[in-house]
Design an enzyme around this catalytic site. Structure first.
Site, PDB file in Angstrom:
ATOM      1  CE  LYS A 133      -4.423   0.456   2.312  1.00  0.00           C
ATOM      2  NZ  LYS A 133      -5.065   0.523   3.621  1.00  0.00           N
TER       3      LYS A 133
HETATM    4  O1  G3P Z   1      -7.515   1.431   5.490  1.00  0.00           O
HETATM    5  C1  G3P Z   1      -7.706   2.789   5.491  1.00  0.00           C
HETATM    6  C2  G3P Z   1      -9.064   3.375   5.477  1.00  0.00           C
HETATM    7  O2  G3P Z   1     -10.088   2.466   5.425  1.00  0.00           O
HETATM    8  C3  G3P Z   1      -9.186   4.496   6.458  1.00  0.00           C
HETATM    9  O3  G3P Z   1     -10.397   4.546   7.080  1.00  0.00           O
HETATM   10  O4  G3P Z   1     -11.979   5.177   8.850  1.00  0.00           O
HETATM   11  O5  G3P Z   1      -9.571   5.805   9.069  1.00  0.00           O
HETATM   12  O6  G3P Z   1     -11.020   6.925   7.391  1.00  0.00           O
HETATM   13  P1  G3P Z   1     -10.759   5.681   8.159  1.00  0.00           P
END
Ligand code: G3P
Length: 223
Positions: free
Chosen positions: A87
């Site tokens: 990633k």
């Molecule tokens: O894996 C990264 C992504 O899903 C981030 O999510 O909830 O931290 O915005 P969030």
């Protein structure tokens, strides 16, 4: 033939992974540095668990912000397991690192995507996946859905193989909307996955009603 929508989990939680495997819907795991930090275990055993408890790929993010170091970290991850997808946050340096990894045949997911131009550049540089941050885009007061529709159309138009993986999702409605647009897949945090499979109360009521009525059926068929 087009793949059906894929459900991945954005987690390091083995119990959630096992549950998703049991219902047969799990295609892979995404992680990010925050999730790894929250797991409070050493990196090797986290990755070993994620690779052991399901058969799909596992995405793991590089930490450096410098191109050459990102490349090196990506190579390290891929040598740990060829089921790891590297990633790479889509900065200018990240774009370059992603292209270098792609040229070495190392699979990549461009992440922390907020704008269609980032997804387009990542796809042209050779990314296997792009991960737009849907809720975070909404938090900026912007509408992610036209962006997803336009990216889906653009990738189809040029027959780009890059897959769109909806990330940063908070609600069931967002997941349904992703499916309606036809993006390749979504990655769900533990609580959102639980919401996707939880019992719906009219269904539970319906089942109780059937059970009550069955009590009056004069049969021992199921006994
Ligand atoms: O894996 C990264 C992504 O899903 C981030 O999510 O909830 O931290 O915005 P969030």
């Amino acid at each position: 033939m087009r793949n059906p929508m894929e459900i991945w989990l954005d987690t390091t939680n083995v119990k959630t992974i096992q549950k998703a495997v049991r219902v047969g819907i799990l295609s892979g795991i995404t992680t990010n540095p925050s999730l790894i930090a929250q797991a409070k275990k050493d990196m090797e055993s986290i990755l070993e668990d994620l690779l052991h408890y399901q058969e799909g790929p596992v995405t793991v993010q590089v930490i450096s912000q410098e191109t050459n170091d990102m490349l090196q970290q990506g190579q390290m991850l891929y040598s740990f397991s060829n089921r790891i997808i590297v990633k790479v946050p889509l900065t200018k340096n990240g774009l370059e690192a992603l292209h270098l990894l792609a040229r070495q045949g190392i699979p990549t997911m461009a992440t922390v995507i907020f704008h269609p131009r980032q997804a387009l550049m990542a796809a042209l540089a050779g990314a296997n996946y792009v991960a737009p941050y849907i809720s975070r885009i909404e938090k900026l007061g912007e509408n992610p859905w036209p962006m997803l529709e336009s990216l889906t159309k653009t990738f189809q138009q040029y027959q780009l193989q890059t897959k769109i993986m909806g990330a940063s999702l908070n609600s069931v409605d967002q997941v349904i909307k992703c499916a309606e647009i036809g993006i390749y897949g979504v990655t769900l945090k533990d609580d959102l996955f639980e919401k996707m499979i939880e019992d719906y109360s009219p269904t539970v009521e319906g089942v109780h009603q059937f059970a009550d009525e069955w009590e009056h059926v004069p049969t021992s068929f199921f006994n």
